[in-house]
Scaffold this motif. Sequence first.
Motif: not given
Length: 517
Positions: A176, A179, A182, A185-186, A189, A195
């Motif tokens: 995370l 992010a 990734d 993860a982005s 979020l 979070r």
Amino acid sequence: MTQSRLPFYLIVAALVVTGLATAWARHVEMELPFTPGERRPVWLIEARVDFIATGDEVLVSLDLPDTPPGFRLHTEHATSPGYGFSVIEQAGDRRGEWSKRDAQGPQTLYYKAQLIADVPDRERDEDTSEGRAESPQPKDVFWEEPQRTAAEQLLSQAVETSSTPESLTRELIKRLNNASGDQNASLLLEETDNRSELLEKLLNQAEIPARQVMGLRLEDARRRQTLTPMVETYNGEQWVLFNSQTGAQGVPDNLVLWHRGGQSLLDVTGGTRSGVSFSMIRQTAPAEDLAVAQFADSTFALLGVQQLPIEEQSMFKLLFLLPLGALVVVFMRVMVGLKTSGTFMPVLISLAFLQTSLLPGLISFVSVVALGLMMRSYLSRLNLLLVARIATIVVLVIFLISVLSLVGYQMGFNTGMTITFFPMIIIAWTIERMSILWEEEGPHEVLIQGGGSLLVAVFAYLLMSLPLASHLSFNFPELNLVLLALIMLMGQYTGYKLSELRRFRAMGLDDARGSDS
């Protein structure tokens, strides 16, 4: 046939072991310090709740800390004029509730708590209290597409590089935080700013029980602080705390876990635009007072004198010093060989010195005894019986002390009134004994025994007036068993006294001269 001393030494050893073991158990159980004046840090935390009342009935519910890891709740109270306040405990959750029939406009409520840092025995990085009763179960998690697919892919990648709930939590936090590299993860979020909430959902989807917690970072003299969201993971035995931003594991020393799972932190009925902020300040308080207040229901507290009224406590504080004075008297008479007028009269005089202070007490005692001896010399001519003579001396001593006290007060000496602390009967009996001793042995023996009594009383006073002696005798009265053992040991001594060494020194010198010749 000589009697074995083994039972005697066993009794002495039992007294010493019992006294020391009980004192140590009291120290561990109640956290009473062995030294006087010790102070412990106390955090005063104030929670401020602000909201706009709409004119209807108001009910405000705030989650309260109970036993946060590393701290103990000392005192708590609310200051909210016009509101009723009560603490509700339900299913292990403590909440403070404010209520009012009607309110209008801006409202401010305060809750204050004193927390003691539980330094000696705390385990800051774990909490097993809830794990012992029943293992928690993962929560049901619901996602919408495409977040569901992103969460599954992110979890599959993190699981491959982890083996325990703790390592999986750390891997998820790393992904995370990275992010930008990734996409899964982005994407996750982008849908939430919290979070900690996202991390909790991911862990529960991975069949690992997790919950959100809110921690308050303690910094001296800080105002308008907010709680920091964090995540706790259950590893099968205990809850482990993680910082959802940095991945740090364990509870920092300056963090108070204020809110842990359960209901929301703050609920307001009959108001809008509600919020809570925190202010804190670091203080210090006497460790003795904190221990007595915190462990009032302990077995040692029930057997102690701290629960008695202040007047009785003051009396016992002096009584518990008597064994120490008795030890001094036994040592000076048995080991040193000093003569005193009466066996334990010096102990009573030293207790009076504790009330009068040393120099005024000495002057008062010598004055009363000297004047009393003059009166006693006249009474001897009246041929009174012993009982009547002592009773007469008691009455005269009372009048004498009263006159000296009043004269001293009129002359501006505030210490004049302290002479009344001396035991009247003991002084009267001392005058009688010294008068008889004067007639039988002469003034030299009176000076020896009178001076010896005062010398022993001064030594006992100097020892009893030490803050450490007063502190230990009052808070650990079982240590008097050790003093009892020492007194019994000295009672078995039959060797030479220190005062006799000078008498036998001449014999040693004569023997040495004879051998030389």
